[in-house]
Design an enzyme around this catalytic site. Structure first.
Site, PDB file in Angstrom:
ATOM      1  N   THR A 177      -3.361  -9.866   1.000  1.00 27.35           N
ATOM      2  CA  THR A 177      -4.605 -10.097   0.694  1.00 27.35           C
ATOM      3  C   THR A 177      -5.309  -9.824  -1.149  1.00 27.35           C
ATOM      4  OG1 THR A 177      -4.890  -8.770   2.056  1.00 27.35           O
ATOM      5  CG2 THR A 177      -6.816  -8.229   0.705  1.00 27.35           C
ATOM      6  N   THR A 231       0.044  -5.636   1.423  1.00 30.34           N
ATOM      7  CA  THR A 231       0.058  -4.208   0.900  1.00 30.34           C
ATOM      8  C   THR A 231       1.238  -4.090   2.334  1.00 30.34           C
ATOM      9  OG1 THR A 231      -1.416  -4.120   2.566  1.00 30.34           O
ATOM     10  CG2 THR A 231      -1.669  -3.469   0.463  1.00 30.34           C
ATOM     11  N   ASP A 232       1.258  -5.065   3.834  1.00 34.65           N
ATOM     12  CA  ASP A 232       1.685  -5.009   5.070  1.00 34.65           C
ATOM     13  C   ASP A 232       3.537  -3.758   4.843  1.00 34.65           C
ATOM     14  OD1 ASP A 232      -0.481  -4.682   5.974  1.00 34.65           O
ATOM     15  OD2 ASP A 232      -0.345  -6.212   7.726  1.00 34.65           O
ATOM     16  N   LYS A 246       2.908   3.227   3.114  1.00 34.52           N
ATOM     17  CA  LYS A 246       1.982   2.634   3.653  1.00 34.52           C
ATOM     18  C   LYS A 246       1.448   3.264   4.640  1.00 34.52           C
ATOM     19  CE  LYS A 246      -1.617  -1.041   5.077  1.00 34.52           C
ATOM     20  NZ  LYS A 246      -1.458  -2.507   4.743  1.00 34.52           N
TER      21      LYS A 246
HETATM   22  N1  ASP Z   1      -1.425  -8.501   6.211  1.00 35.30           N
HETATM   23  C1  ASP Z   1      -1.871  -8.712   4.639  1.00 35.30           C
HETATM   24  C2  ASP Z   1      -0.046  -8.889   3.502  1.00 35.30           C
HETATM   25  O1  ASP Z   1      -0.023  -7.622   4.186  1.00 35.30           O
HETATM   26  C3  ASP Z   1      -2.839  -7.258   4.326  1.00 35.30           C
HETATM   27  C4  ASP Z   1      -2.554  -6.638   2.886  1.00 35.30           C
HETATM   28  O2  ASP Z   1      -2.070  -8.304   2.292  1.00 35.30           O
HETATM   29  O3  ASP Z   1      -3.126  -5.708   2.225  1.00 35.30           O
HETATM   30  O4  ASP Z   1      -0.498  -9.307   3.312  1.00 35.30           O
END
Ligand code: ASP
Length: 424
Positions: free
Chosen positions: A94, A170-171, A247
């Site tokens: 993201t 973040t995932d 997370k």
């Molecule tokens: N699905 C995304 C990822 O992990 C979510 C994010 O970046 O927050 O790449």
């Protein structure tokens, strides 16, 4: 009137005035980055836009006389000011995303250089070099991606970087953070950062997280860390150890928490100051070492009441070399699972037990089930997170083919994943 990326504009909407720098925008849409670090997006047909400053040329009425908002480049070119060198490696996620108005979905489109251009304050903190490793959402990462990334991090440190920032989805950021923690012994900070909301959303956390990550990258915290919002406000970011972070919320900006440890510290966003809470490895203490071996055929299996133990057989039959069990409470699985644990360890497949409680320590000496699991050869994961235990298993089995050596390494604290005292 057409506005260019980098122009400083004033936007009036329903009686409210917004000022900021034009970011990459779609047709009939304008996105700006405001001084607060927040981004705002507007449909151009619903607002009044005035150009205040265009590439160094101040428009009439511009209140800054062409100084304050000039990209932050002015800071960089100050004679005699030598900034630390920081490599920023982008992997996607993201933090590198914006809405694709064709599909309505958020996709990874920005490179490290785009991120630098969108957050001019970064250039006041360090002399950045951007490099794109991948443009993927982090759910698409695998052990090979971790190895490629680790190799790039090591190359940057060898080339003289004083710190490295990895922008990441973040995932699965905690898996990558753990993987880098095991693979690299580092003399400089390696900081992972992401954002929960993409750059073109008004509540994006990308700028504050990136600025705080930049502060950590030039600090003396020479560890792999994750730097993300500490609260839902824009006050401070927390610095989490790469093997102790998880997370814990799907969408809140303060989704990341240290588990079974305090965070290493916090970065005050406004003062750009770091306060630490626990011991950490200081800059220059370790010399650079890189051990990239990883065994991908390891699995994390969650035990649930009544679950069929034959699931463990599937892994054994498919050539898996290490298993992590996410058991209940102190680290239990049903008695029916115990012969299957025995079968795995007899076949020289190490089995680590972790807990679904996440907080606290495994103790398989209290109840019969636990004692029988230990007799069957299971190893207590102590206070290691299940995901970290999985990455540790992959890394350990990538380092040695000897079962006894692997067991010895799995019991040891290698990169801060096992702490001595259980946090209440
Ligand atoms: N699905 C995304 C990822 O992990 C979510 C994010 O970046 O927050 O790449």
């Amino acid at each position: 009137m057409e506005f260019k990326q980098g122009d400083w504009v004033r936007i009036e909407k329903d009686g409210t005035v917004y000022e900021g720098k034009v970011m990459p925008s779609m047709e009939r849409y304008i996105a700006i980055k405001m001084k607060s670090g927040y981004n705002a997006g507007f449909s151009t047909d619903k607002v009044r836009i005035t150009l205040m400053e265009s590439n160094g040329e101040t428009a009439n009425g511009g209140k800054n006389g062409g100084k304050e908002h000039k990209n932050g480049d002015a800071e960089l070119s100050k004679p005699g000011k030598k900034l630390p060198k920081v490599a920023i490696l982008s992997t996607g996620g993201t933090i590198a995303s914006k809405i694709d108005y064709r599909t309505g979905a958020v996709t990874s489109q920005f490179t490290a250089d785009d991120i630098l251009a969108a957050i001019p304050e970064l250039k006041e903190i360090a002399d950045f070099k951007g490099r794109v490793i991948s443009s993927i959402l982090s759910e698409n990462m695998d052990s090979e991606s971790w190895q490629n990334l680790a190799r790039a991090v090591v190359e940057e440190i060898e080339a003289g970087a004083d710190g490295v920032i990895v922008t990441h989805g973040t995932d699965t950021m905690m898996y990558t953070a753990a993987a880098l923690s095991f693979m690299i012994e580092t003399p400089v900070p390696i900081v992972l950062v992401g954002s929960q909301r993409s750059a073109d959303r008004p509540s994006s956390d990308n700028a504050m997280n990136a600025i705080c990550a930049a502060c950590v990258s030039i600090s003396d915290i020479a560890e792999v860390s994750v730097v993300m919002h500490g609260t839902t406000s824009d006050d401070f970011c927390e610095i989490h150890r790469g093997t102790k972070v998880r997370k814990m919320h799907t969408s809140c900006r303060n989704a990341f928490k240290s588990v079974n440890s305090l965070p290493i510290g916090v970065v005050d966003y406004n003062k750009r100051e770091i306060k630490t809470f626990i011991d950490y490895t200081r800059r220059g203490v370790s010399s650079l070492k890189f051990k990239p071996g990883m065994e991908p055929k390891c699995a994390l299996v969650k035990f649930t009441p009544g679950a069929d133990p034959a699931i463990l057989d599937c892994y054994l039959e498919n050539g898996y070399r290490g298993l992590i069990l996410e058991g209940t409470g102190l680290g239990h699985v049903s008695t029916k699972w115990i012969p299957f644990i025995q079968k795995a360890t007899d076949a020289k497949i190490p089995v680590i037990v972790t807990s679904q409680c996440l907080n606290g320590r495994i103790c398989d000496r209290v109840y019969d089930t636990g004692r029988d699991m230990l007799k069957a050869g299971a190893i207590e994961g102590e206070d290691t997170l299940p995901e970290t235990a999985l990455v540790k298993m992959m890394w350990v089995l990538g380092q040695t083919n000897e079962f006894d050596k692997a067991i010895e390494m799995l019991r040891e604290d290698i990169s801060g994943e096992i702490t001595e005292c259980t946090l209440k």
